[in-house]
Design an enzyme around this catalytic site. Structure first.
Site: not given
Length: 128
Positions: A73, A68, A88
């Protein structure tokens, strides 16, 4: 669609400021930590935001995984970071690898505070 979604909001990070402002350095560290955790990077993208009156611009680093994704950030003006690791669990349970990746990122940023969450994705929905 079953998987594990880990997030962390980090504040008062004590790491070297370069981890919060240098796109290439952060992206390389993310890819290395993905590999070290046993997950598979398939693509990567980073972006450095322009400096502002509040200080140097932050960075977004994204690593697409076969399992995935990882997104980081940074907000250097407040020495804050948000982390997002989603795997996943199709074909195999990657939850332990996701937890290892998250732990290595926490170690990198050395937060004074960390608000962590874990969400099991794909559970059978309940009627509203």
């Amino acid at each position: 669609m079953n998987g594990l979604h880990l997030t962390a909001d980090l504040r008062h990070c004590r790491c070297d400021m370069a981890w919060l402002t240098e796109e290439a350095r952060l992206l390389a560290a993310c890819v290395q930590r993905v590999q070290d955790s046993g997950l598979q990077a398939v693509a990567q993208l980073g972006h450095r935001f322009p400096d502002t009156a509040h200080g140097p611009g932050g960075v977004t680093a994204t690593v697409l995984l076969a399992e995935s994704h990882l997104c980081v950030h940074t907000w250097p003006e407040s020495r804050s970071v948000s982390l997002d690791v989603y795997v996943c669990n199709f074909g195999a349970d990657h939850s332990a690898r996701a937890a290892l990746l998250m732990r290595s990122l926490l170690d990198l940023f050395e937060p004074g505070e960390a608000l962590q969450r874990a969400v099991e994705r794909g559970a059978t929905p309940t009627a509203l």
